[in-house]
Write a protein that holds these residues in place. Structure first.
Motif, short mmCIF file in Angstrom:
data_model
loop_
_atom_site.label_atom_id
_atom_site.label_comp_id
_atom_site.label_asym_id
_atom_site.label_seq_id
_atom_site.Cartn_x
_atom_site.Cartn_y
_atom_site.Cartn_z
N GLY A 1 0.84 -1.19 0.00
CA GLY A 1 0.00 0.00 0.00
C GLY A 1 0.87 1.24 0.00
O GLY A 1 2.08 1.16 0.27
N VAL B 1 -0.78 -3.26 -5.35
CA VAL B 1 -1.27 -2.16 -4.51
C VAL B 1 -2.74 -1.93 -4.82
O VAL B 1 -3.11 -1.67 -5.97
N LYS B 2 -3.57 -2.00 -3.78
CA LYS B 2 -5.01 -1.81 -3.96
C LYS B 2 -5.54 -0.51 -3.37
O LYS B 2 -6.66 -0.11 -3.65
N ARG B 3 -4.74 0.13 -2.53
CA ARG B 3 -5.22 1.38 -1.91
C ARG B 3 -4.08 2.38 -1.81
O ARG B 3 -2.99 2.04 -1.34
N ASN C 1 -5.53 -0.45 -10.89
CA ASN C 1 -5.99 -1.53 -10.02
C ASN C 1 -6.26 -1.07 -8.59
O ASN C 1 -6.81 -1.82 -7.79
N PHE C 2 -5.85 0.17 -8.29
CA PHE C 2 -6.01 0.67 -6.92
C PHE C 2 -7.10 1.74 -6.85
O PHE C 2 -7.43 2.39 -7.84
N SER C 3 -7.65 1.90 -5.65
CA SER C 3 -8.54 3.02 -5.34
C SER C 3 -7.75 4.03 -4.53
O SER C 3 -6.68 3.71 -4.00
N TYR D 1 -6.58 3.47 4.87
CA TYR D 1 -5.93 2.36 4.17
C TYR D 1 -6.65 1.05 4.46
O TYR D 1 -6.82 0.21 3.56
#
Length: 338
Positions: A76, A117-119, A185-187, A250
């Motif tokens: 992250g 990494v998603k966030r 791919n992340f928000s 997060y």
């Protein structure tokens, strides 16, 4: 397996508290700093975390590709680094370009080099929300739906403080536009605090080198102010609350693609000196009295309730914050005098 979080701007006043929040919650942190000297300072203040804290040096955040190596293999990202200059001369070079380009450099690097990494949590500001042309705007309650409407063209004709505010707004807009247009791919989640006052956790070499808000408090009791200054911005929060907001943003699924105002309430310098004179009798002679217990004028408010509801933030009181800030500054002054 323990997750690793990349945190840019980790050596600053708020950054040090964000490090505490993530390291204290059991994460590994890769701190992005500008120089080897900064790594030594951060290691000095956060040495108790041992190998959970590592470093990557990013000398210039605005350079394309600045974060390409830094983002690799982390889980992250917290992006805090942005120029905080209130006396800029060349607004484009010193503020607008590095703020916007630094944000885009980070987001592009994550998309290209680290799909896991998603966030991404980004430190924005109340400067992205307030409409400065409306002044004190009595009775108006700013929320996350509000945006600073000042344009770059307008900012070029105004003072450096307004230009700084526009730089933060440009950076936040750039982040939201990136997510909308690039579909990574992340928000993202953005955290928008007002003036941040509280105890110090970062390394300071001299009382002349305090961060802006700490110097703001210090001048109220060190004898340099003979009268209570006029208050410019009337909303505040505590760095520990800002740090918790980054951590919870997060971790919370509900926080994805959300803005959060993190604000404890309204203040004035008069309220600050009232607290200092009451809680620190030994400082009364060096702290101006002003008009004790004078109520706040009718001014705007910032609505920090969304952070309470979604992120579970429990705000420090103004008394807790001022007392802890003064204690911290007194301890620092004493340690530097040795």
């Amino acid at each position: 397996m323990t997750k690793t979080i990349l945190i840019s701007g980790a050596s600053g006043f708020i950054g040090a508290h964000v490090l505490d929040a993530f390291l204290g919650a059991g994460y590994n942190v890769r701190a992005a700093v500008r120089s080897e000297n900064s790594t030594k300072k951060v290691r000095k203040t956060h040495g108790k975390y041992g190998d959970a804290l590592s470093f990557v040096i990013v000398p210039n955040i605005a350079v394309l590709g600045a974060f390409d190596e830094a983002v690799k293999d982390v889980d992250g990202v917290v992006h805090m680094a942005s120029p905080f200059i209130l006396n800029a001369k060349d607004y484009d070079k010193e503020l607008f370009e590095p703020a916007r380009n630094g944000t885009l450099s980070m987001l592009k690097a994550i998309k290209q080099f680290n799909p896991k990494v998603k966030r991404v949590v980004m430190t924005a500001s109340f400067s992205c929300i307030l409409d400065y042309n409306k002044g004190l705007r009595p009775g108006y309650n700013y929320t996350e739906a509000d945006w600073n409407p000042m344009t770059i063209e307008e900012a070029h004709t105004t003072d450096p403080a307004n230009a700084y505010s526009v730089s933060k707004t440009l950076a936040e807009h750039a982040a939201w536009d990136f997510v909308k247009n690039e579909s990574p791919n992340f928000s993202i989640t953005t955290i928008c605090p007002p003036m941040v006052y509280g105890p110090l956790r970062h390394s300071v070499d001299s009382m002349d080198k305090l961060n802006t808000s700490s110097a703001d408090i210090f001048r109220l009791f060190n004898g340099s102010e003979k009268t209570v200054p006029d208050t410019t911005f009337y909303c505040w929060t505590d760095p520990r609350d800002v740090a918790q907001a980054h951590l919870k943003a997060y971790e919370s699924e509900e926080a994805a693609n959300q803005r959060f105002i993190v604000c404890s309430g309204n203040y004035s310098y008069q309220k600050f000196v009232d607290i200092i004179r009451d809680k620190f009798p030994e400082l009364r002679d060096s702290t101006p009295e002003g008009k004790a217990n004078q109520p706040l004028p009718p001014v705007y408010t910032l609505d920090g309730s969304k952070a309470e509801k979604v992120l579970g933030i429990k705000y420090h009181t103004i008394e807790e914050t001022v007392v802890d800030a003064v204690k911290s500054l007194k301890e620092l002054e004493k340690s530097l005098a040795v």
